[in-house]
Design an enzyme around this catalytic site. Structure first.
Site, PDB file in Angstrom:
ATOM      1  N   HIS A 290      37.146  50.767  21.738  1.00  0.00           N
ATOM      2  CA  HIS A 290      37.382  50.233  23.068  1.00  0.00           C
ATOM      3  C   HIS A 290      37.963  51.344  23.928  1.00  0.00           C
ATOM      4  CE1 HIS A 290      36.440  46.108  22.100  1.00  0.00           C
ATOM      5  NE2 HIS A 290      37.295  46.106  21.083  1.00  0.00           N
ATOM      6  N   CYS A 332      34.006  51.764  26.427  1.00  0.00           N
ATOM      7  CA  CYS A 332      34.134  51.355  27.827  1.00  0.00           C
ATOM      8  C   CYS A 332      35.088  52.305  28.537  1.00  0.00           C
ATOM      9  CB  CYS A 332      34.669  49.923  27.925  1.00  0.00           C
ATOM     10  SG  CYS A 332      33.548  48.658  27.273  1.00  0.00           S
TER      11      CYS A 332
END
Length: 445
Positions: A290, A332
């Site tokens: 992430h 991301c």
């Protein structure tokens, strides 16, 4: 978008295209007018402006406008330039803007990039930005830099822009002694951008650049993958692992590392390479996790680690000095969803990291980020579009120049319509490629 840093000299280019701007698959079609603009602050070196003229002519920009204004008025001048282009009416082929200012005064160049991206006449056309600054302690004056770049552009007009810059990086390295500030280009190109031309009756030119990395030694790869709450990551790890093994890399895999473990694993990887019994010719690091809006990665514990710290760690590896170091980042970079722009839903991208005017030397480093600053990187239970497309492209042509292959990966990823979890509307993704490679990098002979 491309971005280059040489000392405090910065060269930036943002390039965006619609699908019909590609004359043929994988190559930009540069038709129509080529427009150029030079904005220089008072006191800018006349030699720099003259050298810019030489680069413009070598790249086929015969005419350009020149304005001497304060840095504070650069934005107003860009607005006027955009309005004049929109009122022109004739088809455009390419735009090149050079901004010359004292060191550290161009603090937010992305705002200027965004302004020209709003130009309707330039939609689907490459836009190249050169940001030039000089001051005490600079590694190289802009005039000297531009003179060398102009010579290479004039000598090899059939090469793509990325190939020209890579060749120029090699020249800088050969002419430099001691510690230097390493050039870095940033690109989101989706095809080869060749601003020169080749006579049709002549044979296909050498793709260049002339120098190539020697990969006869051992190859090592490190995968750091966070799989918690990231469905499909296991398929990316498997596909990339099979590809790396086929290319001769010895792969080390670590699953669900904490933020601290990211750094510890890189440090241990570097130590193992420095004590390797045979020479090491290439290293690849894949980071899957992430991410946050400032480009940071999140470990399995939710804590942050900066990718730049990991890159610097491997740049200190003694046995890898002068050898390529590849970083693949699938994460991301924020929570935004990119819906694209225009009727074809093809997006425009601008991504700038807030970095100091000068950076430590990190030569021979290739970093590939998935998605724009602040945007989501899409992945599903089958894996991510980035990793899966990368594996397909490299398997199809393992002996190709890595920058050419990554450009093709970006083209395919950009043309995908992704159905995000937030709504039923299609979303877009795009890669950012950063390279300080000074030679061609071909992973298979």
């Amino acid at each position: 978008m491309s971005f280059l840093v040489a000392g405090t000299l910065q060269v930036a280019a943002q390039l965006a295209d619609a699908q019909d701007s590609l004359g043929r698959k994988g190559k930009y079609s540069i038709q129509g007018l080529r427009v150029a603009l030079i904005l220089s602050s008072p006191g800018a070196s006349a030699a720099t402006v003259a050298a810019l003229d030489g680069v413009f002519q070598a790249l086929g920009f015969e005419n350009c406008k020149k304005r001497e204004v304060s840095v504070q008025n650069f934005h107003e001048e860009l607005i006027l330039f955009r309005e004049q282009l929109d009122a022109h009416g004739s088809p455009m082929g390419c735009a090149l803007v050079a901004l010359v200012a004292p060191s550290r005064q161009l603090r937010q160049p992305q705002l200027l990039i965004q302004e020209l991206s709003h130009c309707k006449t330039l939609r689907g056309c490459p836009k190249v930005f050169l940001l030039l600054s000089s001051g005490s302690g600079d590694a190289q004056e802009p005039g000297d830099f531009l003179t060398g770049l102009g010579e290479i552009c004039g000598r090899c007009p059939h090469w793509s822009l990325l190939q020209l810059l890579t060749e120029f990086f090699c020249r800088i390295a050969e002419e430099s002694s001691g510690d230097t500030f390493c050039p870095v280009l940033r690109s989101s190109l989706r095809g080869a951008l060749c601003l020169g031309s080749v006579e049709p009756q002549r044979p296909e030119p050498d793709p260049g650049p002339s120098a190539q990395y020697d990969l006869c030694g051992a190859r090592a790869a490190l995968f750091l993958a966070v799989t918690r709450d990231r469905p499909g990551t296991q398929h990316d790890v498997a596909a990339l692992g099979d590809l790396c093994q086929a290319l001769g890399f010895k792969v080390t895999l670590r699953i669900d590392p904490t933020a601290q473990a990211f750094q510890e694993e890189l440090a241990q990887f570097q130590e193992r390479l420095d004590t390797h019994r045979v020479p090491v010719s290439c290293a690849l690091v894949a980071l899957m996790a992430h991410g946050g809006p400032r480009g940071q990665l999140l470990g399995a514990d939710g804590q942050e680690v900066q990718p730049e710290v990991l890159v610097q760690e491997l740049s200190c590896c003694r046995v890898l000095k002068g050898h390529p170091k590849i970083f693949l980042l699938q994460a991301c970079r924020g929570g935004k969803r990119d819906p694209g722009v225009g009727p074809t839903a093809l997006p425009w991208y601008w991504r700038w990291l807030r970095a100091p005017p000068t950076i430590p030397t990190q030569a021979d480093v290739l970093q590939v980020y998935v998605n724009t600053q602040g945007c989501v990187a899409y992945r599903d239970e089958k894996g991510s579009d980035f990793i899966q497309t990368l594996v397909d492209v490299v398997r199809a042509k393992p002996g190709g120049d890595i920058l050419d292959l990554l450009t093709e990966v970006n083209r395919r990823v950009c043309e995908l319509d992704v159905l995000g979890p937030d709504c039923d509307d299609p979303r877009k993704a795009c890669l950012e490629i950063r390279s300080s490679l000074r030679r061609r990098l071909c992973l298979q002979a």
